[in-house]
Design a protein around this motif. Sequence first.
Motif, PDB file in Angstrom:
ATOM      1  N   ASN A   1      44.971   9.583   8.267  1.00 46.84           N
ATOM      2  CA  ASN A   1      44.361   8.346   8.752  1.00 46.84           C
ATOM      3  C   ASN A   1      45.386   7.455   9.452  1.00 46.84           C
TER       4      ASN A   1
ATOM      5  N   TRP B   1      44.964   6.234  13.362  1.00 44.72           N
ATOM      6  CA  TRP B   1      44.910   4.840  13.805  1.00 44.72           C
ATOM      7  C   TRP B   1      46.131   4.460  14.647  1.00 44.72           C
TER       8      TRP B   1
ATOM      9  N   LYS C   1      45.643   2.991  18.388  1.00 40.69           N
ATOM     10  CA  LYS C   1      46.329   1.772  18.849  1.00 40.69           C
ATOM     11  C   LYS C   1      47.159   2.037  20.104  1.00 40.69           C
TER      12      LYS C   1
ATOM     13  N   GLU D   1      36.277   1.030  11.847  1.00 42.22           N
ATOM     14  CA  GLU D   1      35.950   2.080  10.885  1.00 42.22           C
ATOM     15  C   GLU D   1      34.788   1.588  10.041  1.00 42.22           C
TER      16      GLU D   1
END
Length: 359
Positions: free
Chosen positions: A316, A320, A324, A337
Amino acid sequence: MKEKDVFFPVDGELLMILPRAAATIRNPDVQLPIFQVDADGYFLEMRVQADPENKSEVALTRRVRLEDITEEQWEEIKEQYANVDIKACTDEGISKGLEKIQDRRVQRLFVALLTFLNPRQISIVLFLYKKAREQGNGPLVYFRANELLKSLGYTSTQKGTITARSRSQLNQDLVALHRTELVFAQSLKKGNTRGAKVIVKSILRIRDYEIDNLPRDFDLAKAADYTYELADAYTVALEFFDGPEQTGDYVLFSNTIDIKQKQGSNAKYDYKTKLLIYFANRMKWDTLTDGQYLVISRQYLFKNLDLLASNQSRNNQILWRTIKELQAEGYILDAQEISGKRKMINIHLKINQDKLRCN
């Protein structure tokens, strides 16, 4: 400013199968390589199974046609397969899993199949589609090797040349894209019945190549299989090319797209390119229109980014961090999310249509 000045089109059919065509040996939908013989000759192939719960994850086969080999050589290649350590390939890397294969040609053959359409090769494909738009010659693209190397971020040494290793890798990548065929089915309606049309295409076909300084002994296949060389220029045909002048089935990519490779880093860790291509894939499958959000299961994102380790927290974090990165480059305007049914976690993403757009 005209649209063609800020975007270049990439074939929609290609994008709809690209993440599946690039699936790695670690992907649970990928079957082990097998040898095949038919009327057309000898093949080494890998099949990627369909996921019945996700229409964007179609079945396809990628295969390498073994040309100009005798039956004796065919048997030798099959014997070499016994030296492939599949577990080491998945746990420790492709080079570790193939280290027991002594024949360099056979080793490179397996590397080409197992690492097909890695992010570096996808960046090469994006470069070629951008050149196709600039040159306006349809699917035929001419390019200088050094121009492509520099676009990929490879820099010259103090002697003014790009390293032999980088040059050799480019020729191996181009030959892999040329040799490896994709076999997939397309739905076909015939009267009141529904059948399928089976399509066999390579990403590109090398039509010719140029050598600047003669005499120089350069052979395309020999360079890909045994040596460390690169031609000075190539002309290729993009086999999936079907741009706006024909069906209009394409995705528009911003001309400012960054395809540079991180020097010293393995291409498999280029999650940004993988994720961007997967977004383009889902935009085609989901027929995304302006202002809509992409809604994608986090587990599908993990699988298509090759984040298959058991440490979900680390997976995860990488996901992410990559999202980004794409936000910082302007491809994503918003990302959230959200928990769905049966504790399914979905990622809601708003794509910036000024950077990535469906026709």
